[in-house]
Design a protein around this motif. Structure first.
Motif, mmCIF file in Angstrom:
data_model
loop_
_atom_site.group_PDB
_atom_site.id
_atom_site.type_symbol
_atom_site.label_atom_id
_atom_site.label_comp_id
_atom_site.label_asym_id
_atom_site.label_seq_id
_atom_site.Cartn_x
_atom_site.Cartn_y
_atom_site.Cartn_z
ATOM 1 N N CYS A 229 0.825 -1.216 0.000
ATOM 2 C CA CYS A 229 0.000 0.000 0.000
ATOM 3 C C CYS A 229 0.861 1.269 0.000
ATOM 4 C CB CYS A 229 -0.917 -0.018 1.226
ATOM 5 S SG CYS A 229 -2.140 -1.357 1.180
ATOM 6 N N ASP A 230 2.094 1.178 0.488
ATOM 7 C CA ASP A 230 3.061 2.276 0.413
ATOM 8 C C ASP A 230 2.506 3.571 1.001
ATOM 9 O OD1 ASP A 230 5.483 3.450 -0.165
ATOM 10 O OD2 ASP A 230 4.944 3.929 -2.248
ATOM 11 N N GLY A 231 1.866 3.454 2.161
ATOM 12 C CA GLY A 231 1.384 4.635 2.857
ATOM 13 C C GLY A 231 0.118 5.229 2.306
ATOM 14 N N ARG A 232 -0.498 4.605 1.287
ATOM 15 C CA ARG A 232 -1.734 5.142 0.707
ATOM 16 C C ARG A 232 -2.930 4.747 1.563
ATOM 17 N NH1 ARG A 232 0.117 3.108 -5.153
ATOM 18 N NH2 ARG A 232 0.935 1.497 -3.759
ATOM 19 N N ALA A 233 -3.920 5.614 1.562
ATOM 20 C CA ALA A 233 -5.160 5.337 2.309
ATOM 21 C C ALA A 233 -6.021 4.385 1.473
ATOM 22 C CB ALA A 233 -5.911 6.627 2.605
ATOM 23 N N VAL A 234 -5.845 3.106 1.685
ATOM 24 C CA VAL A 234 -6.529 2.086 0.888
ATOM 25 C C VAL A 234 -7.795 1.635 1.627
ATOM 26 C CG1 VAL A 234 -6.322 -0.189 -0.162
ATOM 27 C CG2 VAL A 234 -4.320 1.315 -0.025
ATOM 28 N N THR A 252 0.413 -10.576 -8.020
ATOM 29 C CA THR A 252 1.648 -10.146 -8.690
ATOM 30 C C THR A 252 1.772 -8.640 -8.547
ATOM 31 O OG1 THR A 252 0.580 -9.753 -10.819
ATOM 32 C CG2 THR A 252 1.339 -11.996 -10.381
ATOM 33 N N PRO A 253 2.990 -8.089 -8.731
ATOM 34 C CA PRO A 253 3.145 -6.634 -8.676
ATOM 35 C C PRO A 253 2.226 -5.905 -9.649
ATOM 36 C CG PRO A 253 5.277 -7.681 -8.545
ATOM 37 C CD PRO A 253 4.297 -8.768 -8.834
ATOM 38 N N ARG A 254 2.057 -6.467 -10.847
ATOM 39 C CA ARG A 254 1.193 -5.797 -11.828
ATOM 40 C C ARG A 254 -0.246 -5.770 -11.328
ATOM 41 N NH1 ARG A 254 2.183 -5.109 -17.176
ATOM 42 N NH2 ARG A 254 3.673 -6.836 -17.237
ATOM 43 N N ILE A 259 -4.888 -2.815 -9.142
ATOM 44 C CA ILE A 259 -5.941 -2.706 -8.129
ATOM 45 C C ILE A 259 -5.843 -1.386 -7.372
ATOM 46 C CG2 ILE A 259 -6.794 -3.697 -5.972
ATOM 47 C CD1 ILE A 259 -6.021 -6.446 -7.080
ATOM 48 N N LEU A 260 -4.613 -0.922 -7.130
ATOM 49 C CA LEU A 260 -4.420 0.317 -6.379
ATOM 50 C C LEU A 260 -4.521 1.558 -7.246
ATOM 51 C CD1 LEU A 260 -1.454 -0.840 -4.113
ATOM 52 C CD2 LEU A 260 -3.794 -0.346 -3.383
ATOM 53 N N ALA A 261 -4.544 1.391 -8.582
ATOM 54 C CA ALA A 261 -4.604 2.580 -9.455
ATOM 55 C C ALA A 261 -5.832 3.434 -9.193
ATOM 56 C CB ALA A 261 -4.552 2.134 -10.921
ATOM 57 N N GLU A 264 -5.240 5.610 -6.177
ATOM 58 C CA GLU A 264 -4.364 6.758 -6.416
ATOM 59 C C GLU A 264 -5.088 7.872 -7.169
ATOM 60 O OE1 GLU A 264 -1.086 5.170 -8.522
ATOM 61 O OE2 GLU A 264 -0.212 4.154 -6.784
ATOM 62 N N ASP A 265 -5.934 7.458 -8.138
ATOM 63 C CA ASP A 265 -6.682 8.463 -8.909
ATOM 64 C C ASP A 265 -7.629 9.223 -8.005
ATOM 65 O OD1 ASP A 265 -5.312 7.608 -11.096
ATOM 66 O OD2 ASP A 265 -6.939 6.318 -11.858
ATOM 67 N N ALA A 266 -8.283 8.505 -7.087
ATOM 68 C CA ALA A 266 -9.229 9.141 -6.189
ATOM 69 C C ALA A 266 -8.512 10.104 -5.250
ATOM 70 C CB ALA A 266 -9.972 8.073 -5.358
ATOM 71 N N ALA A 267 -7.301 9.754 -4.842
ATOM 72 C CA ALA A 267 -6.545 10.641 -3.957
ATOM 73 C C ALA A 267 -6.130 11.903 -4.703
ATOM 74 C CB ALA A 267 -5.307 9.899 -3.444
#
Length: 267
Positions: A229-234, A252-254, A259-261, A264-267
C-alpha cells in the motif's frame, strides 16, 4: 321384500352378470334386457318374434341370431320349446353369476395391484431423475456442481488457497474466471521472507507478473501489505482483497498496481 322388488333385484343381478361377462358382447346385454322385460324370477320364461327383438334392441336379424346362440352356449338362455307361432321359448338363467362375481373380485384386485406397482415405478423413476439432476456431492457433503456466475458481479478471481502460511506446499494460482483459461495448479517452492523488502524486490524485478511469495505468518503478511500500500489510504475492502490474493499466492506486482490505481486516482 315384495315379489316385485325381489324380481327387480333378480333382473338387475342378471344384467350385471351379463354386462361384466368378458365372453359376452354388447349385443348380449341388449338381447337379455329385452327378454327380461317379459320374464320374472317366479316365471323366468320368455319368447319374442324376431321382429320384436329387432325393434327393442336395434340389432339386425343376423346379429340377433348369433347373439342368441352365444347366450345359449353360455347358459343364460335355455331353449325349452316353440310357441304356436314358431317363436322359440327360453328359460332365463343367471348361470354364470358366481363365476362372474369371482371374476370381478380378481379383476378389482389385479387393478389395485397394478396401480400400486405403477405408483412404485413412478416413485423409483422420480428418485432416479432427482439423483441425475442433483450435482454430485463431495466428501464433506457439499456440491461439486459448477457455481452460478452472476454477470453483474465484479470479475474477481475465485481463490482456493492451499497451504496458507505454510512452506513447501503447491499453490493453486487462479481459476479460469481470472486467467481466461482452465484452472492450473503451478507448483512453486515457497520463499521465506523476513523483511518487507521482499515485495519491493519483486516489484523491481524483471517479471511483474511473477506471483509475490506467500508470507510465512500473519505478521509478515501485515508488513508486506504496508509495503504494497506504500502509505496510501486504501479502503478496507480493497486491502482485504489484496491480502487474500497475497496469502493465496496469486498476487503479482502488476495486479497490485492495477488494483491500487483507482485509489491513487481518487486521492
Amino acid at each position: 321384500m315384495t315379489v316385485e322388488a325381489a324380481s327387480a333385484t333378480w333382473k338387475f343381478d342378471f344384467l350385471d352378470t351379463v354386462n361384466a361377462d368378458p365372453q359376452c358382447t354388447p349385443a348380449c346385454l341388449k338381447v337379455i334386457k329385452a327378454y327380461l322385460h317379459f320374464a320374472s324370477e317366479a316365471s323366468p320364461v320368455a319368447f319374442m318374434a324376431k321382429s320384436e327383438l329387432v325393434a327393442r334392441t336395434d340389432l339386425g336379424e343376423a346379429t340377433i341370431k348369433r347373439t342368441r346362440k352365444l347366450l345359449s352356449r353360455l347358459g343364460y338362455l335355455q331353449p325349452i320349446g316353440k310357441t304356436a307361432e314358431g317363436a322359440i321359448q327360453y328359460r332365463l338363467r343367471n348361470a354364470r353369476k358366481q363365476e362372474i362375481d369371482e371374476h370381478i373380485i380378481l379383476v378389482r384386485e389385479k387393478l389395485a395391484e397394478d396401480r400400486r406397482e405403477g405408483k412404485k415405478l413412478l416413485r423409483t423413476r422420480a428418485a432416479k431423475r432427482g439423483d441425475q439432476n442433483e450435482p454430485p456431492k463431495n466428501d464433506m457433503g457439499g456440491s461439486k456442481g459448477t457455481p452460478r456466475s452472476d454477470q453483474n458481479e465484479p470479475q474477481i478471481p475465485r481463490l482456493i488457497p492451499r497451504g496458507i502460511f505454510s512452506e513447501g506446499r503447491d499453490i493453486l494460482i487462479a481459476s479460469s474466471e481470472f486467467t481466461g483459461g482452465t484452472q492450473e495448479k503451478q507448483p512453486r517452492e515457497q520463499i521465506g521472507l523476513s523483511e518487507t523488502a521482499g515485495y519491493e524486490e519483486m516489484s523491481r524485478g524483471d517479471d511483474p507478473d511473477e506471483p509475490i511469495p506467500v508470507p510465512s505468518d500473519q505478521d509478515e503478511a501485515q508488513a508486506m501489505m504496508e509495503a504494497i500500500c506504500d502509505g496510501r489510504a486504501v479502503p478496507d475492502i480493497v486491502r482485504g482483497r489484496l491480502q487474500s490474493m497475497l496469502q493465496a499466492g496469486v498476487l503479482t506486482p502488476r495486479m497490485a498496481s492495477n488494483i491500487l490505481a483507482p485509489v491513487e486516482d481518487a486521492a
